[in-house]
Motif scaffolding. Structure first.
Motif, PDB file in Angstrom:
ATOM      1  N   GLU A   1       0.821  -1.206   0.000  1.00 46.43           N
ATOM      2  CA  GLU A   1       0.000   0.000   0.000  1.00 46.43           C
ATOM      3  C   GLU A   1       0.860   1.263   0.000  1.00 46.43           C
ATOM      4  O   GLU A   1       0.454   2.303  -0.518  1.00 46.43           O
ATOM      5  CB  GLU A   1      -0.928   0.013   1.221  1.00 46.43           C
ATOM      6  N   MET A   2       2.055   1.176   0.573  1.00 51.16           N
ATOM      7  CA  MET A   2       2.925   2.347   0.658  1.00 51.16           C
ATOM      8  C   MET A   2       3.747   2.564  -0.601  1.00 51.16           C
ATOM      9  O   MET A   2       4.308   3.637  -0.802  1.00 51.16           O
ATOM     10  CB  MET A   2       3.863   2.201   1.864  1.00 51.16           C
ATOM     11  N   MET A   3       3.818   1.572  -1.477  1.00 51.53           N
ATOM     12  CA  MET A   3       4.630   1.703  -2.681  1.00 51.53           C
ATOM     13  C   MET A   3       3.937   2.602  -3.704  1.00 51.53           C
ATOM     14  O   MET A   3       2.724   2.544  -3.873  1.00 51.53           O
ATOM     15  CB  MET A   3       4.901   0.327  -3.297  1.00 51.53           C
ATOM     16  N   PRO A   4       4.709   3.459  -4.423  1.00 53.24           N
ATOM     17  CA  PRO A   4       4.106   4.350  -5.427  1.00 53.24           C
ATOM     18  C   PRO A   4       3.880   3.634  -6.753  1.00 53.24           C
ATOM     19  O   PRO A   4       4.305   4.089  -7.814  1.00 53.24           O
ATOM     20  CB  PRO A   4       5.173   5.448  -5.558  1.00 53.24           C
ATOM     21  N   ALA A   5       3.231   2.493  -6.699  1.00 52.20           N
ATOM     22  CA  ALA A   5       2.975   1.696  -7.894  1.00 52.20           C
ATOM     23  C   ALA A   5       1.746   0.839  -7.638  1.00 52.20           C
ATOM     24  O   ALA A   5       1.359   0.594  -6.488  1.00 52.20           O
ATOM     25  CB  ALA A   5       4.177   0.811  -8.223  1.00 52.20           C
TER      26      ALA A   5
ATOM     27  N   ILE B   1       0.190  -2.725  -7.634  1.00 54.66           N
ATOM     28  CA  ILE B   1       0.590  -4.135  -7.572  1.00 54.66           C
ATOM     29  C   ILE B   1      -0.694  -4.956  -7.470  1.00 54.66           C
ATOM     30  O   ILE B   1      -1.540  -4.698  -6.610  1.00 54.66           O
ATOM     31  CB  ILE B   1       1.499  -4.400  -6.359  1.00 54.66           C
ATOM     32  N   ALA B   2      -0.841  -5.934  -8.350  1.00 52.90           N
ATOM     33  CA  ALA B   2      -2.077  -6.690  -8.377  1.00 52.90           C
ATOM     34  C   ALA B   2      -1.839  -8.070  -8.971  1.00 52.90           C
ATOM     35  O   ALA B   2      -0.759  -8.372  -9.481  1.00 52.90           O
ATOM     36  CB  ALA B   2      -3.149  -5.947  -9.189  1.00 52.90           C
ATOM     37  N   ARG B   3      -2.878  -8.899  -8.894  1.00 53.63           N
ATOM     38  CA  ARG B   3      -2.859 -10.215  -9.533  1.00 53.63           C
ATOM     39  C   ARG B   3      -4.243 -10.476 -10.105  1.00 53.63           C
ATOM     40  O   ARG B   3      -5.255 -10.158  -9.485  1.00 53.63           O
ATOM     41  CB  ARG B   3      -2.512 -11.326  -8.540  1.00 53.63           C
TER      42      ARG B   3
ATOM     43  N   ARG C   1      -4.776  -1.347  -4.205  1.00 54.48           N
ATOM     44  CA  ARG C   1      -5.662  -0.182  -4.280  1.00 54.48           C
ATOM     45  C   ARG C   1      -4.941   1.084  -4.728  1.00 54.48           C
ATOM     46  O   ARG C   1      -5.263   2.188  -4.304  1.00 54.48           O
ATOM     47  CB  ARG C   1      -6.354   0.043  -2.931  1.00 54.48           C
ATOM     48  N   LYS C   2      -3.943   0.944  -5.599  1.00 53.03           N
ATOM     49  CA  LYS C   2      -3.197   2.095  -6.099  1.00 53.03           C
ATOM     50  C   LYS C   2      -3.472   2.388  -7.574  1.00 53.03           C
ATOM     51  O   LYS C   2      -2.837   3.274  -8.149  1.00 53.03           O
ATOM     52  CB  LYS C   2      -1.691   1.849  -5.917  1.00 53.03           C
ATOM     53  N   LEU C   3      -4.384   1.644  -8.200  1.00 53.46           N
ATOM     54  CA  LEU C   3      -4.628   1.867  -9.623  1.00 53.46           C
ATOM     55  C   LEU C   3      -5.123   3.283  -9.872  1.00 53.46           C
ATOM     56  O   LEU C   3      -4.706   3.938 -10.836  1.00 53.46           O
ATOM     57  CB  LEU C   3      -5.649   0.854 -10.145  1.00 53.46           C
ATOM     58  N   GLY C   4      -5.996   3.792  -9.004  1.00 55.03           N
ATOM     59  CA  GLY C   4      -6.514   5.142  -9.181  1.00 55.03           C
ATOM     60  C   GLY C   4      -5.446   6.210  -9.056  1.00 55.03           C
ATOM     61  O   GLY C   4      -5.561   7.285  -9.645  1.00 55.03           O
TER      62      GLY C   4
ATOM     63  N   SER D   1       2.471  -1.819 -12.227  1.00 56.46           N
ATOM     64  CA  SER D   1       2.360  -0.670 -13.130  1.00 56.46           C
ATOM     65  C   SER D   1       2.744   0.600 -12.388  1.00 56.46           C
ATOM     66  O   SER D   1       2.414   0.772 -11.212  1.00 56.46           O
ATOM     67  CB  SER D   1       0.943  -0.555 -13.696  1.00 56.46           C
ATOM     68  N   GLN D   2       3.464   1.491 -13.099  1.00 50.98           N
ATOM     69  CA  GLN D   2       3.971   2.734 -12.507  1.00 50.98           C
ATOM     70  C   GLN D   2       3.680   3.902 -13.437  1.00 50.98           C
ATOM     71  O   GLN D   2       3.679   3.758 -14.671  1.00 50.98           O
ATOM     72  CB  GLN D   2       5.485   2.642 -12.277  1.00 50.98           C
TER      73      GLN D   2
END
Length: 637
Positions: free
Chosen positions: A179-183, A185-187, A199-202, A271-272
């Motif tokens: 959650e803290m990473m600026p990217a 991450i999913a599967r 929950r970082k896609l947005g 994704s970044q």
């Protein structure tokens, strides 16, 4: 009482003996019952005592009965401990007491062991065996087996519960980290549905949902799904894919990695947002291209200039000889061509020479107003220029290069309108429109549209190429190339298109907001020249600021520590001592710092300073300083 003492007191109340050894086989903790059960000296119940020493003490005292090879016995016990696994066992001690030994490893290394005296339980089982005449031998034996199995199951359940707790802790730490990473991450599973997401896609692709579990990737990505689908299909087939694409919805540049799941059908996704990196990379690449072009053309330009000088000199001599009416037009045409070649060399030098993107705070309304003042006198009667600024607040732009590029586009648009026959005295027949707007907090988009004939098919394809022109002998073919060069130098992009009414050139520049500096307050002026410091101080006080002065970084830091209400720091780059104005950026990170300099172009220190903050080039006057600080009347509007 400390927490350690409280924990120890609690352990001592437990009726079972308990020990905790670390991964180096050193005692980390034990309770009083452990010392009592095995009658151990204090040295062996003190944290740090060796497991090997405890085993040796117990063996030599006869705890394990007759042992022929004591050292081999100890060595075997130590090796078993080093390769520790969960276990449950029961053994009869040399004193006749029966104990159960239950052990479980710890995630941090080492293990915990619990010793329970089960002599009473075993006695009851024996009594039941000898006195019961109603129970058969098989039932008694089965009862004993069940009792032993239950104890082993209880130990196993305890180990499983501990493992489950550790897994929950690991999962929580993993989720917190992701959650803290600026990217993002999913599967996704074999059907393309999300089974995990941080929950970082947005955040990476604005406008997309953040809660994705159970959703299909096509639903989450929207129009971008068609761009990533081929790479997803390759990853589903077992081939890792790394790629970049531009998200049309958010205008962000995205780098993605699709990695096949090696255990079960599915794909891991990373994704970044690399928009800033891409803009910086584009600017660097353009700078390198220009340096290479400058090296290639400098020698040719020098020789060509010499040849043109000779041609001009020879043709001038021919003109003075008055060779006759037939030769005069040829001489005149040769002179015009030679002079045109000289102009062309100047344009080439403009493109390949040393130019740098020097951003400074600017309001687009002020820039467009100045642009109108420059451009309108060059427009024929009947052609109007309209400007529209939809931006918010000051932005960081190179005013000179941006204005030059827009002026170039205006003149091109003027020529296009004239070529269509749209100028006249009866009213505005031609129109040039400039509009500036912010695009999704990523780009500053400036469009220059006209009501001319539009670009030809070849013009759309090659319009930005150097030396391509549709004006015949009247054009150099370098106008749009210079605009393209400026845009790339900033890390942006240029596009050509046609509208229903004519041609349109779109410039996208990285959107960089300028810090809004306070219009009043205390300014820390850092300058090592007394005369120049007095001049700049007078400029600042004339703008309404109060000023304190320093001549070095050390002196400036002392003043900053003692004066907490400093609104702005204005410093020269070159100062007294070994530290520079660039060092001041690190020494005063909580204050807005602006730099000024007289260092020449190409200086490494100047380049480093410009990469971090706006830099004002000396010499400058009060108006230039006001504009640099964003305090002009237009800038404050």
């Amino acid at each position: 009482m400390s927490n350690t003492a409280l924990i120890q007191a609690g352990l001592n109340l437990i009726g079972q003996a308990l020990t905790i050894y670390d991964s180096d086989l050193r005692l980390a903790a034990c309770n009083a019952r452990f010392a009592e059960m095995f009658d151990l000296p204090e040295a062996l119940t003190t944290p740090g005592s060796a497991f090997e020493d405890t085993i040796r003490h117990l063996v030599t005292r006869g705890e394990y009965g007759q042992v022929d090879d004591i050292e081999a016995f100890i060595r075997a016990r130590v090796e078993t401990a080093l390769a520790f696994e969960p276990h449950y066992m029961e053994r009869t001690r040399s004193n006749g007491r029966v104990i159960s030994v239950e052990g479980a490893p710890l995630a941090q290394g080492g293990w915990v062991t619990v010793y329970t005296d089960i002599t009473g339980i075993k006695a009851q089982e024996s009594l039941l065996r000898t006195r019961s005449e109603l129970l058969s031998e098989q039932v008694l034996k089965r009862s004993e087996e069940l009792a032993s199995t239950n104890r082993q199951l209880a130990a196993t359940v305890a180990a499983l519960e501990e493992a489950q707790r550790e897994l929950r802790e690991i999962e929580a730490r993993t989720r917190t980290t992701t959650e803290m990473m600026p990217a993002h991450i999913a599967r996704v599973d074999a059907e393309g549905r999300y089974t995990f997401s941080n929950r970082k896609l947005g955040a990476v692709m604005p406008g997309r949902p953040s809660r994705l579990l159970g959703r299909h990737i096509a639903e989450a990505l929207g129009p971008a799904y068609e761009r990533v689908r081929p790479y997803l299909e390759r990853a589903m087939a077992g081939e890792q894919s790394t790629f970049e694409f531009t998200d049309d919805v958010s205008s962000r540049r995205i780098r993605a990695v699709f990695t096949p799941d090696p255990l079960e059908p599915g794909v891991y996704i990373l994704s970044q947002d690399v928009t800033l990196e891409t803009q910086t990379r584009a600017a660097l690449q353009q700078t390198r291209r220009r340096e290479m072009a400058a090296q290639l053309t400098s020698g040719l330009a020098h020789d060509f200039s010499n040849l043109l000088t000779i041609i001009l000199g020879m043709q001038s001599k021919l003109a003075k000889l008055k060779p006759g009416p037939e030769a005069e037009p040829l001489i005149t045409a040769t002179l015009q061509a030679a002079r045109r070649g000289g102009t062309l060399l100047g344009r080439i030098a403009d493109i390949t020479g040393q130019r740098h993107w020097r951003p400074e705070p600017v309001r687009l309304s002020a820039l467009l107003s100045d642009l109108r003042t420059l451009a309108v006198p060059s427009l024929p009667v009947g052609i109007t220029l309209e400007t529209q600024d939809l931006t918010n607040g000051p932005l960081l732009l190179d005013t000179g290069l941006t204005q030059d590029s827009l002026l170039n586009l205006i003149l091109n648009a003027r020529d296009a309108c004239v070529s269509k026959g749209q100028s006249g005295a009866d009213g505005p027949a031609g129109r040039i429109t400039i509009m500036a707007r912010e695009l999704r907090e990523t780009w500053l988009e400036i469009t220059v549209c006209d009501t001319g004939p539009g670009f030809s098919r070849e013009g759309l394809a090659r319009g930005l190429d150097p030396f391509f022109t549709t004006k015949g002998g009247e054009g150099s073919g370098l106008g749009l190339a210079m605009v393209y060069d400026m845009t790339k130098l900033a890390g942006g992009e240029a596009r050509l298109s046609n509208t229903d009414s004519g041609a349109c050139v779109t410039l996208r520049l990285p959107l960089r907001r300028a810090d809004t500096l306070p219009r009043t307050g205390l300014v820390l002026l850092v300058e090592d020249s007394d005369d120049l410091r007095a001049t700049v101080r007078e400029m600042l006080t004339g703008m309404g600021y109060s000023v304190v002065e320093a001549s070095s970084v050390a002196e400036a830091c002392l003043l900053a520590d003692g004066l907490p209400d400093i609104a702005l720091v204005l410093s020269d780059i070159s100062l007294e001592g070994v530290e520079t104005g660039v060092d001041l950026l690190d020494r005063l990170p909580d204050l807005p710092v602006r730099l000024m300099t007289s260092l020449p172009e190409g200086d490494a220190l100047l380049a480093e300073a410009r990469a971090r903050v706006p830099v004002l080039t000396k010499p400058f006057d009060a108006d230039g300083l006001e504009a640099f600080l964003g305090l002009t009347t237009e800038a404050a509007a």
